[in-house]
Design a protein around this motif. Structure first.
Motif, PDB file in Angstrom:
ATOM      1  N   PRO A  64      50.045  -6.670 -26.790  1.00  0.00           N
ATOM      2  CA  PRO A  64      51.508  -6.555 -26.762  1.00  0.00           C
ATOM      3  C   PRO A  64      52.105  -7.382 -25.619  1.00  0.00           C
ATOM      4  O   PRO A  64      51.507  -7.526 -24.563  1.00  0.00           O
ATOM      5  N   LYS A  65      53.275  -7.936 -25.883  1.00  0.00           N
ATOM      6  CA  LYS A  65      54.061  -8.684 -24.901  1.00  0.00           C
ATOM      7  C   LYS A  65      53.386  -9.972 -24.431  1.00  0.00           C
ATOM      8  O   LYS A  65      53.682 -10.473 -23.349  1.00  0.00           O
ATOM      9  N   VAL A  66      52.455 -10.493 -25.227  1.00  0.00           N
ATOM     10  CA  VAL A  66      51.794 -11.751 -24.895  1.00  0.00           C
ATOM     11  C   VAL A  66      51.905 -12.682 -26.097  1.00  0.00           C
ATOM     12  O   VAL A  66      51.661 -12.275 -27.229  1.00  0.00           O
ATOM     13  N   GLU A  67      52.317 -13.931 -25.831  1.00  0.00           N
ATOM     14  CA  GLU A  67      52.443 -14.935 -26.877  1.00  0.00           C
ATOM     15  C   GLU A  67      51.612 -16.159 -26.506  1.00  0.00           C
ATOM     16  O   GLU A  67      51.396 -16.436 -25.322  1.00  0.00           O
ATOM     17  N   ALA A  68      51.182 -16.880 -27.520  1.00  0.00           N
ATOM     18  CA  ALA A  68      50.447 -18.129 -27.299  1.00  0.00           C
ATOM     19  C   ALA A  68      51.452 -19.270 -27.187  1.00  0.00           C
ATOM     20  O   ALA A  68      52.450 -19.297 -27.905  1.00  0.00           O
ATOM     21  N   LYS A  69      51.190 -20.198 -26.285  1.00  0.00           N
ATOM     22  CA  LYS A  69      52.067 -21.356 -26.140  1.00  0.00           C
ATOM     23  C   LYS A  69      51.875 -22.328 -27.296  1.00  0.00           C
ATOM     24  O   LYS A  69      52.820 -22.936 -27.766  1.00  0.00           O
TER      25      LYS A  69
END
Length: 130
Positions: A64-69
């Motif tokens: 949660p709350k983590v995205e890939a660039k």
């Protein structure tokens, strides 16, 4: 004495055929087919919270709350679900899906927890949006 020896020899002769080595060869009219040699276990099993990589014996859970660039190359697709590598990260640690949800191998610990000091340095391919 002769009688005991004869009885002993007869007993040994009676037991010897049972002690001989026997080699069994299974004969069957069945032949193996290509279908019988294929693995019935799918490479990935998708569940409500994440998925399981059966080949690597690893469970992946959403982060949660983590995205890939940046999305990397395709890792797996079964026609319904597609998983991608996260560009710049080790493939067995993080994967992502079509919606951009990042999944982490549950058995591998974080070096630094998301949002803590130094996290961006350890995970430059990810963004914390929390």
């Amino acid at each position: 004495m002769k009688r005991k020896t004869v009885c002993l020899l007869l007993a040994l002769l009676a037991l010897l055929p049972g002690c001989q080595a026997k080699y069994y060869r299974e004969t069957s009219s069945e032949t193996l087919s290509v279908e019988s040699l294929t693995d019935s276990v799918p490479p990935f099993v998708f569940g409500q919270n994440g998925f399981y990589d059966t080949a690597s014996d690893a469970e992946y859970l959403p982060v949660p709350k983590v995205e890939a660039k940046e999305r990397g190359e395709e890792y797996f697709s079964d026609g319904e679900k597609t998983l991608y590598r996260v560009e710049g990260l080790h493939e067995s640690y993080f994967l992502m899906d079509d919606e951009g949800v990042v999944y982490k191998n549950a058995s591998l610990p974080w070096m630094v927890e998301p949002g803590e000091d130094g996290w961006e340095d350890d995970y430059p391919a990810l963004t914390y949006v929390g």
